[in-house]
Design a protein around this motif. Structure first.
Motif, PDB file in Angstrom:
ATOM      1  N   ALA A  70     -31.262 136.304  40.662  1.00 27.12           N
ATOM      2  CA  ALA A  70     -29.882 136.191  41.135  1.00 27.12           C
ATOM      3  C   ALA A  70     -29.765 136.955  42.443  1.00 27.12           C
ATOM      4  O   ALA A  70     -30.168 138.119  42.530  1.00 27.12           O
ATOM      5  N   VAL A  71     -29.238 136.284  43.462  1.00 27.55           N
ATOM      6  CA  VAL A  71     -29.114 136.881  44.786  1.00 27.55           C
ATOM      7  C   VAL A  71     -27.659 136.784  45.238  1.00 27.55           C
ATOM      8  O   VAL A  71     -27.111 135.676  45.299  1.00 27.55           O
ATOM      9  N   PRO A  72     -27.019 137.920  45.546  1.00 23.76           N
ATOM     10  CA  PRO A  72     -25.646 137.844  46.055  1.00 23.76           C
ATOM     11  C   PRO A  72     -25.633 137.239  47.458  1.00 23.76           C
ATOM     12  O   PRO A  72     -26.443 137.609  48.305  1.00 23.76           O
ATOM     13  N   VAL A  73     -24.755 136.262  47.692  1.00 27.99           N
ATOM     14  CA  VAL A  73     -24.669 135.623  48.999  1.00 27.99           C
ATOM     15  C   VAL A  73     -23.329 135.872  49.684  1.00 27.99           C
ATOM     16  O   VAL A  73     -23.206 135.635  50.880  1.00 27.99           O
ATOM     17  N   ALA A  74     -22.332 136.337  48.938  1.00 25.94           N
ATOM     18  CA  ALA A  74     -21.026 136.592  49.542  1.00 25.94           C
ATOM     19  C   ALA A  74     -20.296 137.675  48.779  1.00 25.94           C
ATOM     20  O   ALA A  74     -20.351 137.730  47.552  1.00 25.94           O
ATOM     21  N   ASN A  75     -19.608 138.546  49.534  1.00 29.58           N
ATOM     22  CA  ASN A  75     -18.708 139.545  48.972  1.00 29.58           C
ATOM     23  C   ASN A  75     -17.403 139.397  49.737  1.00 29.58           C
ATOM     24  O   ASN A  75     -17.297 139.828  50.885  1.00 29.58           O
ATOM     25  N   LEU A  76     -16.442 138.735  49.124  1.00 28.91           N
ATOM     26  CA  LEU A  76     -15.186 138.399  49.793  1.00 28.91           C
ATOM     27  C   LEU A  76     -14.041 139.257  49.277  1.00 28.91           C
ATOM     28  O   LEU A  76     -13.974 139.553  48.086  1.00 28.91           O
ATOM     29  N   LYS A  77     -13.145 139.637  50.191  1.00 24.72           N
ATOM     30  CA  LYS A  77     -11.933 140.375  49.835  1.00 24.72           C
ATOM     31  C   LYS A  77     -10.812 139.833  50.700  1.00 24.72           C
ATOM     32  O   LYS A  77     -10.974 139.683  51.916  1.00 24.72           O
ATOM     33  N   LEU A  78      -9.691 139.542  50.091  1.00 30.64           N
ATOM     34  CA  LEU A  78      -8.586 138.879  50.769  1.00 30.64           C
ATOM     35  C   LEU A  78      -8.133 139.625  52.022  1.00 30.64           C
ATOM     36  O   LEU A  78      -7.888 139.013  53.060  1.00 30.64           O
TER      37      LEU A  78
END
Length: 144
Positions: A70-78
């Motif tokens: 599992a590889v994180p590709v996005a860390n989004l915050k409004l």
């Protein structure tokens, strides 16, 4: 969507949404399909109803030893990064997208590209004659 013949490459729009109730989505193709499939991700973005929290999207696939990773590709915050362009990040199915943190909704979009194996453009064209190749001038040393 436009339908392509069996010997014609095609692209179809892809999209899925990850939420607190639907935390994962698996993109897969029929194992008996003889075509070459690529999923090219363009954008990951928060959509209407998202909270101001970190939303981490992971891609779950297999490595060269056929082990799941599992590889994180996005860390989004409004409030600071509601959208991320992935510039047609190419993945080969099967692949799973997982909302590892946050409640979303997070929308992933891109293209599902299909290249049929019998398509002539899929093969290398080695029939280039010398007349078709441009002759480049020799590289001269720089003057001091």
């Amino acid at each position: 969507m436009e339908s392509h013949g069996p010997a014609c490459p095609g692209s179809v729009l892809f999209g899925c949404e990850l939420t607190s109730s639907t935390k994962s989505y698996t993109f897969q193709v029929d194992e008996e399909d003889d075509s070459h499939h690529i999923l090219a991700l363009s954008v990951v973005c928060l959509t209407d109803g998202a909270k101001d929290e970190c939303n981490v999207v992971e891609v779950v696939g297999r490595n060269h030893e056929n082990q799941e990773i599992a590889v994180p590709v996005a860390n989004l915050k409004l409030s600071c990064q509601p959208l991320l362009s992935l510039d047609n990040f190419k993945l080969q199915p099967p692949v799973t997208f997982r909302l590892a943190a946050g409640s979303g909704p997070v929308h992933l979009s891109g293209w599902h590209r299909i290249m049929h194996r019998e398509d002539a453009s899929f093969e290398e064209d080695d029939d280039l004659s010398e007349e078709d190749e441009e002759e480049l001038p020799p590289i001269m040393p720089a003057k001091k």
